[in-house]
Enzyme design. Structure first.
Site, PDB file in Angstrom:
ATOM      1  N   ASN A   4     -10.143   5.384   1.302  1.00 27.93           N
ATOM      2  CA  ASN A   4     -10.471   5.538   2.721  1.00 27.93           C
ATOM      3  C   ASN A   4     -11.633   6.510   2.930  1.00 27.93           C
ATOM      4  O   ASN A   4     -11.561   7.446   3.737  1.00 27.93           O
ATOM      5  CB  ASN A   4      -9.252   5.969   3.537  1.00 27.93           C
TER       6      ASN A   4
ATOM      7  N   SER B  96       0.857  -1.171   0.000  1.00 29.36           N
ATOM      8  CA  SER B  96       0.000   0.000   0.000  1.00 29.36           C
ATOM      9  C   SER B  96       0.904   1.234   0.000  1.00 29.36           C
ATOM     10  O   SER B  96       1.715   1.418   0.905  1.00 29.36           O
ATOM     11  CB  SER B  96      -0.880  -0.035   1.253  1.00 29.36           C
TER      12      SER B  96
ATOM     13  N   LYS C 224      -0.997  -0.839  -4.470  1.00 31.58           N
ATOM     14  CA  LYS C 224      -2.234  -0.116  -4.116  1.00 31.58           C
ATOM     15  C   LYS C 224      -1.845   1.327  -3.843  1.00 31.58           C
ATOM     16  O   LYS C 224      -0.961   1.593  -3.026  1.00 31.58           O
ATOM     17  CB  LYS C 224      -2.852  -0.785  -2.886  1.00 31.58           C
ATOM     18  N   LEU C 225      -2.514   2.243  -4.533  1.00 26.79           N
ATOM     19  CA  LEU C 225      -2.245   3.664  -4.333  1.00 26.79           C
ATOM     20  C   LEU C 225      -3.320   4.258  -3.450  1.00 26.79           C
ATOM     21  O   LEU C 225      -4.517   4.085  -3.701  1.00 26.79           O
ATOM     22  CB  LEU C 225      -2.248   4.409  -5.676  1.00 26.79           C
ATOM     23  N   LYS C 226      -2.895   4.971  -2.427  1.00 28.73           N
ATOM     24  CA  LYS C 226      -3.846   5.733  -1.629  1.00 28.73           C
ATOM     25  C   LYS C 226      -4.257   6.952  -2.450  1.00 28.73           C
ATOM     26  O   LYS C 226      -3.388   7.623  -3.035  1.00 28.73           O
ATOM     27  CB  LYS C 226      -3.183   6.167  -0.314  1.00 28.73           C
TER      28      LYS C 226
ATOM     29  N   GLY D 262      -4.387  -4.785   5.541  1.00 24.75           N
ATOM     30  CA  GLY D 262      -3.290  -4.561   6.488  1.00 24.75           C
ATOM     31  C   GLY D 262      -3.586  -3.355   7.351  1.00 24.75           C
ATOM     32  O   GLY D 262      -4.324  -2.451   6.939  1.00 24.75           O
TER      33      GLY D 262
ATOM     34  N   GLU E 240     -11.095   0.754  -3.558  1.00 22.24           N
ATOM     35  CA  GLU E 240     -11.431   0.374  -2.187  1.00 22.24           C
ATOM     36  C   GLU E 240     -12.087   1.549  -1.454  1.00 22.24           C
ATOM     37  O   GLU E 240     -11.562   2.666  -1.483  1.00 22.24           O
ATOM     38  CB  GLU E 240     -10.118  -0.036  -1.499  1.00 22.24           C
TER      39      GLU E 240
ATOM     40  N   ASP F 113      -7.148   3.013  -3.058  1.00 23.12           N
ATOM     41  CA  ASP F 113      -7.894   3.022  -1.796  1.00 23.12           C
ATOM     42  C   ASP F 113      -8.157   4.463  -1.385  1.00 23.12           C
ATOM     43  O   ASP F 113      -7.222   5.235  -1.159  1.00 23.12           O
ATOM     44  CB  ASP F 113      -7.074   2.306  -0.708  1.00 23.12           C
TER      45      ASP F 113
ATOM     46  N   LYS G 240     -10.177  -7.711   7.144  1.00 21.82           N
ATOM     47  CA  LYS G 240      -9.226  -7.402   8.221  1.00 21.82           C
ATOM     48  C   LYS G 240      -9.816  -7.984   9.496  1.00 21.82           C
ATOM     49  O   LYS G 240     -10.917  -7.579   9.905  1.00 21.82           O
ATOM     50  CB  LYS G 240      -9.084  -5.883   8.407  1.00 21.82           C
TER      51      LYS G 240
ATOM     52  N   ASP H  17     -13.909  -1.911   2.568  1.00 18.72           N
ATOM     53  CA  ASP H  17     -13.000  -2.129   3.694  1.00 18.72           C
ATOM     54  C   ASP H  17     -13.756  -1.662   4.947  1.00 18.72           C
ATOM     55  O   ASP H  17     -14.456  -2.456   5.603  1.00 18.72           O
ATOM     56  CB  ASP H  17     -11.702  -1.341   3.454  1.00 18.72           C
TER      57      ASP H  17
END
Ligand code: SMG
Ligand code: MG
Length: 390
Positions: free
Chosen positions: A212, A156, A182-184, A312, A235, A210, A284, A260
């Site tokens: 968030n 990530s 995975k790119l934030k 993670g 995500e 992702d 998770k 997530d």
């Protein structure tokens, strides 16, 4: 098993480099660890103990994934420690006081009267499960019925100061062997970084993003632009409690949606699948109240044809070990956020997990299969307390 006592320990570990997401920048990992001390009848079975009162001591380790601040989820490290010391650990110890055995399978039902606090509960269950398997000699992967001996390692990648810096960082992770990136992302750091990474590293790169929970449904037009880059998934684009809106977004974009934060339980997973709010689920254990619920969500998803992968939470070697065992189950068909220990830490509290041809080895020893290195653990410890059964 009879629980003798429980140690709660808070550690603070420096990260190698700041980890930036849509909700903040982490420079250190603060985490609550749990050590459960218990006795098991010698020989391992209740049968033996009836005739023979000798018992052996066993210890189990659990790690709470809650972060220092309640930015990813409502739980946070000090809050988790508080609920553990005041409510969860006493419930466990009361079983011993009452002369009843505790098993890992009983922890979740035992803690059910306490609402929420899934990350704290998960950590306690993990410690009991580790202690139980240490006692019986079985590995966590064996207990789960896992089928792989290694798991592919994804990484990530945090938000970077520039696209140029991002390309360098991604190049380094790929050179180390990580098999998926995975790119934030967040509003303003989405299309350009994804396009640049796709251009530089090519169509074959396993790439996902992702958010968030940083977007709203009103951003559908921006998120739709990501459809051009053949991402594995996006995500958690929308807030945690927006399951229905994720279902609407899924009708507006072609990139598969992965949840997530929204998937906090087996029921939430079942709802999200039924409402077609996601095509993929990130599992998770901490977020869903423990490894046993994580296993149940895996089974549910497998039965519904929903691919899963292991998320993670910037774990130390303790959580990384348990995650590797979980990710070795057959329904984990996408690479997870199980990077090498040195992605986050120069010095881990266990022997580090390393990449071998892009893979992380699933521990084979009893329980989670790793133990903390005592002097390293002590160096990062900021507080400990011991709660004794009476
Ligand atoms: O452990 O590799 C890891 C971190 C993976 O991006 C990661 N986790 O939303 O999936 C997520 C985040 C949550 C933690 S961000 C501080
Ligand atoms: Mg996520």
């Amino acid at each position: 098993m009879k629980i003798t006592g429980v140690e709660l320990r808070t550690i603070r570990m420096p990260l190698k480099s700041p980890f930036e997401t849509s909700f903040g920048v982490e420079e250190e990992r603060v985490a609550v660890l749990i050590r459960v001390v218990a006795t098991v009848p010698e020989g391992g079975t209740a049968e033996v103990s009836r005739h023979d009162h000798h018992s052996a001591e066993t210890q189990g380790w659990g790690a709470c994934v809650a972060m220092e601040l309640p930015l990813y989820s409502s739980e946070y490290a000090d809050g988790a420690a508080e609920v553990l010391r005041r409510f969860l650990v006493p419930k466990l110890l009361a079983e011993t006081t009452a002369g009843r055995d505790v098993t890992a399978e009983l922890v979740d039902p035992l803690l059910e009267p306490i609402i929420g606090h899934r990350m704290a509960k998960a950590a306690l269950e993990m410690a009991v499960l580790d202690a139980q398997l240490q006692g019986s000699g079985q590995s966590l992967a064996g207990y789960f019925g896992a089928t792989r001996t290694t798991v592919p390692s994804g990484v990530s990648v945090g938000i970077q100061p520039s696209v140029h810096a991002l390309l360098d960082v991604v190049g380094d992770y790929l050179a180390e062997g990580h098999v998926r990136i995975k790119l934030k992302i967040k509003p303003g750091w989405d299309i350009a970084p994804v396009e640049a990474v796709r251009d530089r590293f090519g169509d074959q790169l396993l790439l996902q993003v992702d958010a968030n929970a940083a977007y709203t449904l009103a951003d559908a037009r921006v998120l739709r632009k990501l459809d051009a880059f053949d991402l594995l998934l996006i995500e958690q684009p929308l807030p945690e409690d927006d399951i229905r809106q994720h279902a609407e977004l899924a009708r507006l974009i072609t990139t598969p949606i992965c949840l997530d934060e929204s998937v906090v339980s087996v029921r939430a997973a079942a709802d999200a699948i039924a409402l077609r709010a996601c095509q993929v689920i990130n599992i998770k254990a901490g977020r869903v109240g423990g490894y046993l619920n994580a296993r149940r969500i895996h089974d549910l998803c497998q039965a519904n044809g929903i691919p899963v992968w292991c998320g993670g939470m910037v774990e130390t070697g303790l959580g990384r070990a348990a995650n590797a065992a979980l990710a070795a189950l057959p329904g984990f068909t996408l690479p997870g956020d199980i990077s090498a220990s040195d992605r986050f830490y120069d010095q881990d509290i266990t022997e580090p997990f390393v990449l071998d041809d892009g893979q992380i080895e699933v521990p084979t020893g009893p329980g989670i299969g790793v133990r903390p290195i005592q002097d390293v653990l002590d160096r990062f410890t900021i507080s400990t307390e011991w709660i004794q059964a009476t």
